[in-house]
Design a protein around this motif. Structure first.
Motif, PDB file in Angstrom:
ATOM      1  N   CYS A  55       0.838  -1.199   0.000  1.00 53.81           N
ATOM      2  CA  CYS A  55       0.000   0.000   0.000  1.00 53.81           C
ATOM      3  C   CYS A  55       0.876   1.254   0.000  1.00 53.81           C
ATOM      4  N   ARG A  56       0.755   2.061  -1.044  1.00 53.32           N
ATOM      5  CA  ARG A  56       1.587   3.258  -1.197  1.00 53.32           C
ATOM      6  C   ARG A  56       1.427   4.209  -0.023  1.00 53.32           C
ATOM      7  N   GLU A  57       0.187   4.419   0.453  1.00 49.31           N
ATOM      8  CA  GLU A  57      -0.045   5.366   1.535  1.00 49.31           C
ATOM      9  C   GLU A  57       0.612   4.909   2.838  1.00 49.31           C
ATOM     10  N   VAL A  58       0.658   3.602   3.073  1.00 45.00           N
ATOM     11  CA  VAL A  58       1.302   3.090   4.281  1.00 45.00           C
ATOM     12  C   VAL A  58       2.822   3.249   4.185  1.00 45.00           C
ATOM     13  N   LEU A  59       3.387   2.997   3.008  1.00 42.68           N
ATOM     14  CA  LEU A  59       4.826   3.225   2.823  1.00 42.68           C
ATOM     15  C   LEU A  59       5.157   4.699   3.040  1.00 42.68           C
ATOM     16  N   ASP A  60       4.312   5.587   2.537  1.00 40.54           N
ATOM     17  CA  ASP A  60       4.541   7.020   2.757  1.00 40.54           C
ATOM     18  C   ASP A  60       4.489   7.363   4.241  1.00 40.54           C
ATOM     19  N   LEU A  61       3.596   6.716   4.979  1.00 44.05           N
ATOM     20  CA  LEU A  61       3.519   6.945   6.423  1.00 44.05           C
ATOM     21  C   LEU A  61       4.801   6.483   7.111  1.00 44.05           C
ATOM     22  N   CYS A  62       5.338   5.373   6.678  1.00 43.63           N
ATOM     23  CA  CYS A  62       6.615   4.902   7.235  1.00 43.63           C
ATOM     24  C   CYS A  62       7.740   5.893   6.965  1.00 43.63           C
ATOM     25  N   ARG A  63       7.603   6.690   5.908  1.00 37.14           N
ATOM     26  CA  ARG A  63       8.626   7.659   5.519  1.00 37.14           C
ATOM     27  C   ARG A  63       8.412   9.035   6.146  1.00 37.14           C
ATOM     28  N   GLU A  64       7.490   9.150   7.073  1.00 36.71           N
ATOM     29  CA  GLU A  64       7.229  10.443   7.712  1.00 36.71           C
ATOM     30  C   GLU A  64       8.548  11.026   8.226  1.00 36.71           C
ATOM     31  N   PRO A  65       8.936  12.221   7.742  1.00 40.25           N
ATOM     32  CA  PRO A  65      10.270  12.749   8.081  1.00 40.25           C
ATOM     33  C   PRO A  65      10.545  12.845   9.579  1.00 40.25           C
ATOM     34  N   SER A  66       9.555  13.255  10.370  1.00 41.05           N
ATOM     35  CA  SER A  66       9.780  13.388  11.812  1.00 41.05           C
ATOM     36  C   SER A  66      10.084  12.038  12.454  1.00 41.05           C
ATOM     37  N   CYS A  67       9.423  10.994  11.969  1.00 42.35           N
ATOM     38  CA  CYS A  67       9.657   9.652  12.514  1.00 42.35           C
ATOM     39  C   CYS A  67      11.042   9.137  12.123  1.00 42.35           C
TER      40      CYS A  67
END
Length: 274
Positions: A55-67
């Motif tokens: 899921c693209r949106e979940v991968l993007d969430l994993c890439r959250e810059p602050s995290c």
């Protein structure tokens, strides 16, 4: 390093971004595969694993810059990969107890500094360096199944290593899937009276290491408890095959910061939600 856990961590997500995260995770919980009511094949809302691979949106969430910045600080490197991700939703009045355990007993990882050829890796090389992010999407209380942790200072035997073998209770069974929770810890050997309850507010987070001892109760309340979990490791970490059947050399660690990032390293089966 001193405690193996850190909370509450605030400010990782703006209010507007947290609303987007809540909507995304709630939708994925709602869309999870379901057969007839009561069917054993139903996917529990606590067990939505590794959707960053599809899921693209979940991968993007994993890439959250602050995290990623927080994980980089904790791991001591700017080269970061995803080991696993999970949506963990304990619906009102449901969910299961997660008994005392160390994640390290389930994660057959060796660090980038281990230069042995893959063919020579064995169980003695397992030494996972992982920073697990646990984000509260709902307020978390003791009543709705808050995690409890034993800091390293409370249980020194766990500081940066697996506890001694006599602490471990092995229920046996196959390890070919991701759901055989067979390696728990004997509470009688733990300093459980020194536990800390991770009662955090919506938008706050907790980080812990692979060796941090933790557990949680079912959700006894009338309120949902939704959490987002992503486990980060240094890029160059490798899976040691033959230790846990659910992990082998084909298991994909996805670079998300620093070395190895780019479209060519994205999982091959990504799709966007409709």
């Amino acid at each position: 390093e001193r405690d193996g856990c850190l909370f509450p961590v605030r400010g990782l997500f703006s209010d507007s971004r947290l609303e987007e995260v809540d909507a995304l995770l709630s939708k994925l919980v709602e869309l999870r595969p379901q057969a007839a009511s009561g069917d054993d094949r139903n996917l529990a809302p606590e067990d939505l694993l590794n959707l960053h691979l599809t899921c693209r949106e979940v991968l993007d969430l994993c890439r959250e810059p602050s995290c990623l910045r927080a994980a980089s600080d904790l791991l001591g490197t700017s080269d970061i990969s995803i080991f696993t991700s999970r949506i963990l939703c304990k619906e009102p009045g449901t969910g299961k107890e997660i008994v005392w355990h160390q994640d390290s007993n389930y994660w057959p990882l060796t660090r980038p500094c281990n230069k042995k050829p893959r063919s020579e890796l064995g169980s003695g090389d397992v030494d996972p360096l992982v920073a697990s992010l646990w984000l509260a999407v709902d307020d978390v209380t003791a009543e709705n199944g808050a995690m409890e942790v034993l800091p390293f200072t409370a249980q020194p035997e766990s500081c940066g290593k697996n506890v001694p073998r006599e602490f471990i209770k092995d229920a046996g069974g196959s390890t070919t899937g991701f759901d055989n929770f067979n390696l728990s810890l004997d509470e009688g050997r733990l300093n459980a009276h020194r536990k800390r309850t991770v009662a955090i507010r919506r938008g706050e987070a907790e980080f812990h290491s692979a060796f941090t001892i933790h557990r949680s109760d079912p959700n006894h309340s009338s309120r949902r408890r939704l959490a987002w979990i992503v486990r980060y490791c240094p890029t160059g970490t490798r899976v040691v095959s033959g230790v846990r059947g659910s992990f082998d050399e084909s298991y994909q660690l996805v670079p998300v910061m620093g070395r190895g990032t780019g479209a060519e390293t994205d999982p091959g089966k990504l799709r966007k939600l409709p």
